[in-house]
Design a protein around this motif. Structure first.
Motif, PDB file in Angstrom:
ATOM      1  N   ALA A 199       1.146  48.793  -1.307  1.00 23.35           N
ATOM      2  CA  ALA A 199      -0.165  48.241  -1.668  1.00 23.35           C
ATOM      3  C   ALA A 199      -1.085  48.203  -0.455  1.00 23.35           C
ATOM      4  O   ALA A 199      -2.274  48.551  -0.557  1.00 23.35           O
ATOM      5  N   LEU A 200      -0.549  47.829   0.695  1.00 27.79           N
ATOM      6  CA  LEU A 200      -1.372  47.804   1.910  1.00 27.79           C
ATOM      7  C   LEU A 200      -1.791  49.218   2.320  1.00 27.79           C
ATOM      8  O   LEU A 200      -2.937  49.430   2.722  1.00 27.79           O
ATOM      9  N   PHE A 201      -0.877  50.179   2.219  1.00 23.24           N
ATOM     10  CA  PHE A 201      -1.226  51.562   2.555  1.00 23.24           C
ATOM     11  C   PHE A 201      -2.342  52.077   1.659  1.00 23.24           C
ATOM     12  O   PHE A 201      -3.246  52.760   2.121  1.00 23.24           O
ATOM     13  N   VAL A 202      -2.274  51.748   0.386  1.00 23.92           N
ATOM     14  CA  VAL A 202      -3.301  52.227  -0.544  1.00 23.92           C
ATOM     15  C   VAL A 202      -4.638  51.542  -0.262  1.00 23.92           C
ATOM     16  O   VAL A 202      -5.692  52.179  -0.300  1.00 23.92           O
ATOM     17  N   LEU A 203      -4.610  50.267   0.062  1.00 25.68           N
ATOM     18  CA  LEU A 203      -5.859  49.546   0.321  1.00 25.68           C
ATOM     19  C   LEU A 203      -6.514  49.975   1.631  1.00 25.68           C
ATOM     20  O   LEU A 203      -7.740  49.917   1.762  1.00 25.68           O
ATOM     21  N   ASP A 249      -4.219  61.620   6.902  1.00 19.62           N
ATOM     22  CA  ASP A 249      -2.997  62.368   6.607  1.00 19.62           C
ATOM     23  C   ASP A 249      -1.763  61.492   6.773  1.00 19.62           C
ATOM     24  O   ASP A 249      -0.839  61.545   5.966  1.00 19.62           O
ATOM     25  N   VAL A 250      -1.738  60.700   7.841  1.00 21.57           N
ATOM     26  CA  VAL A 250      -0.589  59.816   8.081  1.00 21.57           C
ATOM     27  C   VAL A 250      -0.476  58.783   6.964  1.00 21.57           C
ATOM     28  O   VAL A 250       0.618  58.520   6.455  1.00 21.57           O
ATOM     29  N   LEU A 251      -1.594  58.218   6.571  1.00 23.69           N
ATOM     30  CA  LEU A 251      -1.566  57.217   5.498  1.00 23.69           C
ATOM     31  C   LEU A 251      -1.158  57.848   4.173  1.00 23.69           C
ATOM     32  O   LEU A 251      -0.428  57.244   3.384  1.00 23.69           O
ATOM     33  N   GLU A 252      -1.614  59.075   3.923  1.00 19.70           N
ATOM     34  CA  GLU A 252      -1.250  59.736   2.671  1.00 19.70           C
ATOM     35  C   GLU A 252       0.238  60.070   2.645  1.00 19.70           C
ATOM     36  O   GLU A 252       0.919  59.847   1.636  1.00 19.70           O
ATOM     37  N   LYS A 253       0.764  60.571   3.739  1.00 17.57           N
ATOM     38  CA  LYS A 253       2.196  60.879   3.793  1.00 17.57           C
ATOM     39  C   LYS A 253       3.028  59.601   3.716  1.00 17.57           C
ATOM     40  O   LYS A 253       4.078  59.566   3.078  1.00 17.57           O
ATOM     41  N   GLY A 254       2.548  58.548   4.349  1.00 17.06           N
ATOM     42  CA  GLY A 254       3.248  57.264   4.267  1.00 17.06           C
ATOM     43  C   GLY A 254       3.269  56.722   2.852  1.00 17.06           C
ATOM     44  O   GLY A 254       4.260  56.141   2.410  1.00 17.06           O
ATOM     45  N   THR A 255       2.173  56.936   2.125  1.00 14.06           N
ATOM     46  CA  THR A 255       2.111  56.506   0.733  1.00 14.06           C
ATOM     47  C   THR A 255       3.156  57.240  -0.104  1.00 14.06           C
ATOM     48  O   THR A 255       3.860  56.633  -0.914  1.00 14.06           O
ATOM     49  N   TRP A 256       3.267  58.563   0.107  1.00 20.26           N
ATOM     50  CA  TRP A 256       4.248  59.339  -0.647  1.00 20.26           C
ATOM     51  C   TRP A 256       5.676  58.948  -0.287  1.00 20.26           C
ATOM     52  O   TRP A 256       6.543  58.889  -1.156  1.00 20.26           O
ATOM     53  N   VAL A 257       5.920  58.667   0.998  1.00 24.17           N
ATOM     54  CA  VAL A 257       7.265  58.250   1.418  1.00 24.17           C
ATOM     55  C   VAL A 257       7.618  56.904   0.792  1.00 24.17           C
ATOM     56  O   VAL A 257       8.731  56.701   0.284  1.00 24.17           O
ATOM     57  N   LEU A 258       6.678  55.973   0.818  1.00 25.14           N
ATOM     58  CA  LEU A 258       6.938  54.657   0.212  1.00 25.14           C
ATOM     59  C   LEU A 258       7.133  54.765  -1.289  1.00 25.14           C
ATOM     60  O   LEU A 258       7.973  54.067  -1.865  1.00 25.14           O
ATOM     61  N   LEU A 259       6.371  55.650  -1.933  1.00 22.53           N
ATOM     62  CA  LEU A 259       6.541  55.848  -3.363  1.00 22.53           C
ATOM     63  C   LEU A 259       7.921  56.405  -3.680  1.00 22.53           C
ATOM     64  O   LEU A 259       8.594  55.949  -4.608  1.00 22.53           O
TER      65      LEU A 259
END
Length: 116
Positions: free
Chosen positions: A16-20, A46-56
């Motif tokens: 949730a924090l990464f998305v916000l 890019d880092v936030l997007e990749k982190g979002t996919w990893v967390l998902l």
């Protein structure tokens, strides 16, 4: 299993924090017409997007592992399930036709025996 549930909650909060934190990438009225971008912003995105996919992906793996552990069950879960199953076995099953119980004749009121 409790550890996995707590870990899942922490990962959900992090997602949730990464998305916000991410900037919206939508087009239309959200674009300001400016095509220039600062150099560091794209890399951070890019880092936030990749982190979002990893967390998902981590959420999916944790959810499936919790489900698998719950289905195989521990000793406490199976004991509770067996008690519930015993209780269900003792209760009578209703008729599949939905027949109502036999109706009794309506009670008649006794005649008035008082003298007037």
């Amino acid at each position: 299993m409790l550890f996995l549930i707590i870990l899942l909650i922490i990962v959900c909060i992090a997602l949730a924090l990464f998305v916000l934190i991410q900037n919206p990438k939508g087009g239309g009225l959200a674009t300001g017409g400016s095509g220039s971008n600062m150099f560091g912003v794209q890399r951070t995105g890019d880092v936030l997007e990749k982190g979002t996919w990893v967390l998902l992906a981590l959420i999916v793996v944790l959810t499936l592992s919790i489900t698998t552990i719950a289905k195989t069950g521990g000793s406490s879960a199976s004991a509770v399930d067996s008690k519930i199953q015993e209780h269900l076995d003792k209760t009578p099953t209703p008729s599949p036709l939905g027949s109502a119980p036999a109706k009794t004749a309506p009670a008649t009121t006794p005649a008035d025996t008082t003298k007037k």
